[in-house]
Design a protein around this motif. Structure first.
Motif, PDB file in Angstrom:
ATOM      1  N   TRP A  22      -2.460  12.227  -1.120  1.00 39.72           N
ATOM      2  CA  TRP A  22      -3.153  12.608  -0.157  1.00 39.72           C
ATOM      3  C   TRP A  22      -4.610  11.976   0.284  1.00 39.72           C
ATOM      4  O   TRP A  22      -5.118  11.991   1.538  1.00 39.72           O
ATOM      5  CB  TRP A  22      -3.603  14.189   0.014  1.00 39.72           C
ATOM      6  N   LEU A  27      -0.036  21.828   2.511  1.00 39.47           N
ATOM      7  CA  LEU A  27      -0.358  20.394   3.016  1.00 39.47           C
ATOM      8  C   LEU A  27       0.387  19.933   3.976  1.00 39.47           C
ATOM      9  O   LEU A  27       0.241  19.586   5.051  1.00 39.47           O
ATOM     10  CB  LEU A  27      -0.939  19.596   1.732  1.00 39.47           C
ATOM     11  N   TRP A  71     -11.034  12.725  -2.083  1.00 31.94           N
ATOM     12  CA  TRP A  71      -9.994  13.723  -2.154  1.00 31.94           C
ATOM     13  C   TRP A  71     -10.096  14.767  -3.280  1.00 31.94           C
ATOM     14  O   TRP A  71     -10.196  16.023  -3.606  1.00 31.94           O
ATOM     15  CB  TRP A  71      -8.784  13.327  -2.050  1.00 31.94           C
ATOM     16  N   PRO A 120       1.053  21.183  -2.369  1.00 31.94           N
ATOM     17  CA  PRO A 120       1.716  20.131  -1.587  1.00 31.94           C
ATOM     18  C   PRO A 120       2.345  20.619  -0.442  1.00 31.94           C
ATOM     19  O   PRO A 120       2.192  19.921   0.729  1.00 31.94           O
ATOM     20  CB  PRO A 120       2.331  19.274  -2.303  1.00 31.94           C
TER      21      PRO A 120
END
Length: 600
Positions: A262, A6, A313, A3
């Motif tokens: 996400w 990201l 996702w 994460p």
């Protein structure tokens, strides 16, 4: 994917997008950011909590109309005049109002289940939509115009490229808050809502409170999105806050991945961009105008639900090479974490649990009839009987899942009739289930940590702001200790659903022990275990008994029971037919009749 990477990638894209893209695409990105904020709330509510809502657009409208009314009405009441001086103050009022409305609507609808819950959200969503259109003070269906632009540090955010950064910063903050919340004690309780409510209540989780928490959070996210929308457009009318937009938000969540944080951003981006492209292309391809994109979307959603029911996702993350995927590591558990305080166990031989003449009726069926038993500290009591004897019903009444029709159940000298399983768990009783109740997609460690829920105190705000790390380390350390205690220390980070049935039953025992009980109720813990696993379980239970814990065991494996327990209670047709030492019960004619059909 990590994460953090990201987040860094998203920050980079957000930072340069207004500098490189034409104004049209910057405007589209603004809408994607605002939509993603609403969909993020749906990820919490629907994907994680298992509650489908069609009414999120109405909460967007509450945030938008609150700001529109306060900033454009010339004669506000004296007590509210302060709020109309700045859009930032209207944001505060809008969030408070939306949270208050969400609390009221949640109290009315979140106790519904099945298809009644989404129907309830449609009802109040339509009600709010028509309220916006009929109130003259809100401009009716014509709407309200002339809203002021937002100012930040003297800079007017009156253009798309100016307000762009505010929209995306607020979205990124919401993503961080959501991730922090889900990776916490409160987050485990929230994730247990989908498929594990009975188990969670038995571990001390107030599931209705958890539902209300995510319902309010999702409403607040929607209200913030509405506030941004109102001051980006500088005009509001009821159209964007109707049921059609509520369905679009759900489509976005489904496309991106309703259970993925996400995925909210991915789904909002794909649906928004695809809608624009289809609206441009389809009229040229077909030669006339119309809402053809709706037909295409319907077909795409059906295909997606067949091919990728979890959304895009999760599908994308499976394509990422293994070396780039995040895997939890043992060092994430702080070995120096302070051990959680332990309960003082009662003195050996002290009466722990007593059932007095318990009867349970389901209409004309008597499942338990005048059942009595008692169990003392440092003792293992077995409750046995043929299938259909009423053992599980009795088990549920002892643990607070069900309430006797007559008779009393006393735990630690206190009558617990009418107390729910959460209250009973707080008193020091913990249990496993006949049919294993685990959260299959969560790690073994997190499943067991749910058992320690009552031993933590940090709330939602601490979790969202990441201020609960010390307590979280203590809870995870306790879960790890209990897993090592039962022999599952090598499986901490495996998905619980990937374990064999016997290992899952042992995991349930570890979860129950994590609650630090003085009475352990085990419902067929040896079912599915191999011989060596049964031997290890017997050693564990014997050790717990020597420490002073009381254990009530429901089991069908007579070899396992008779070589382990101190006393046995035998049931048939809801009644007690024998009790006493294992060797005496095995010779009892009534028991032989029940199990073997008679003796010669």
């Amino acid at each position: 994917m990590n994460p953090r990477y990201l987040m860094l990638a998203l920050l980079l894209v957000v930072g340069v997008a207004p500098l490189l893209l034409p104004p049209y695409y910057v405007t589209l990105l603004n809408y994607i950011g605002m939509y993603a904020l609403v969909v993020l709330g749906l990820v919490l509510l629907t994907g994680v909590g298992g509650m489908t809502s069609f009414g999120q657009a109405a909460f967007v409208g509450l945030g938008a109309y609150t700001s529109a009314y306060l900033t454009t009405t010339e004669q506000l009441p004296a007590w509210l005049a302060w709020a109309g001086t700045s859009p930032w103050l209207t944001l505060l009022v809008g969030v408070v109002l939306t949270a208050s409305v969400a609390l009221i609507l949640g109290a009315l609808t979140l106790k519904l289940s099945g298809h009644y819950l989404p129907l309830g959200t449609i009802a109040w969503g339509l009600s709010l939509y028509y309220l916006f259109g009929t109130m003259e003070s809100l401009g009716g269906h014509t709407g309200v115009g002339g809203l002021p632009s937002i100012s930040l540090f003297g800079l007017k955010l009156d253009k798309g490229e100016n307000i762009f950064y505010l929209i995306w910063v607020l979205l990124l903050v919401a993503i961080v808050i959501t991730q922090n919340l889900l990776n916490s004690r409160e987050g485990r309780a929230i994730r247990a809502l989908k498929g594990g409510q009975v188990m969670a209540e038995s571990m001390g989780v107030n599931t209705f409170r958890s539902k209300m928490v995510i319902f309010v959070i999702s409403a607040v996210f929607a209200a913030i999105s509405g506030w941004l929308y109102a001051h980006t457009q500088r005009f509001v009318n009821p159209t964007p806050f109707g049921l059609n937009m509520g369905i679009d938000y759900l489509f976005m969540a489904l496309i991106g991945g309703v259970g993925s944080v996400w995925g909210a951003l991915l789904g909002a981006g794909i649906l928004t961009m695809l809608k624009q492209w289809l609206q441009d292309w389809l009229p040229h391809l077909l030669g006339n105008t119309g809402n053809y994109e709706i037909i295409v979307f319907g077909i795409l959603i059906v295909v997606l639900m067949q091919r990728a029911p979890g959304g895009l996702w999760p599908l994308l993350t499976r394509l990422i090479p293994a070396r780039f995927k995040v895997r939890a590591k043992a060092q994430n558990i702080d070995a120096s974490a302070t051990p959680l305080p332990r309960r003082q166990l009662p003195k050996h031989g002290e009466l722990i649990l007593e059932a007095r003449h318990v009867t349970k009726r389901f209409g004309g069926l008597v499942a338990n009839n005048d059942m009595s038993l008692e169990i003392r500290s440092g003792e293992i009591l077995a409750l046995i009987g043929p299938n259909g004897a009423g053992k599980s019903t009795m088990f549920n009444q002892l643990s607070g899942v069900d309430t006797p029709s007559s008779g009393d159940v006393l735990f630690m000298g206190q009558k617990i009739n009418g107390l729910n399983s959460r209250q009973v768990a707080r008193m020091g009783m913990s249990r496993t289930f006949q049919h294993v109740k685990l959260l299959g997609n969560m790690s073994v460690l997190e499943n067991v940590a749910i058992g320690a829920h009552l031993r933590g105190k940090q709330g939602v705000l601490s979790a969202a702001l990441h201020l609960d790390r010390r307590e979280e380390a203590e809870l995870l350390s306790e879960a790890k200790r209990q897993l090592e205690r039962v022999g599952l220390g090598d499986y901490l980070y495996e998905e619980a659903g990937s374990l064999a049935l016997g290992q899952q039953r042992i995991l349930e025992i570890a979860r129950a022990l994590c609650a630090d009980p003085c009475l352990l109720l085990l419902d067929e813990p040896a079912a599915g275990l191999r011989l060596k696993e049964k031997e290890a379980l017997g050693i564990l239970l014997s050790r717990l008994r020597s420490e002073g814990m009381a254990i009530l065991l429901v089991e069908h494996d007579m070899d396992f029971v008779m070589g382990l327990v101190d006393r046995v209670v035998v049931m048939e047709f809801g009644q007690r037919i024998a009790q006493g030492l294992p060797e005496d019960v095995q010779k009892d004619p009534a028991v032989l009749e029940a199990y073997l059909g008679g003796v010669e």
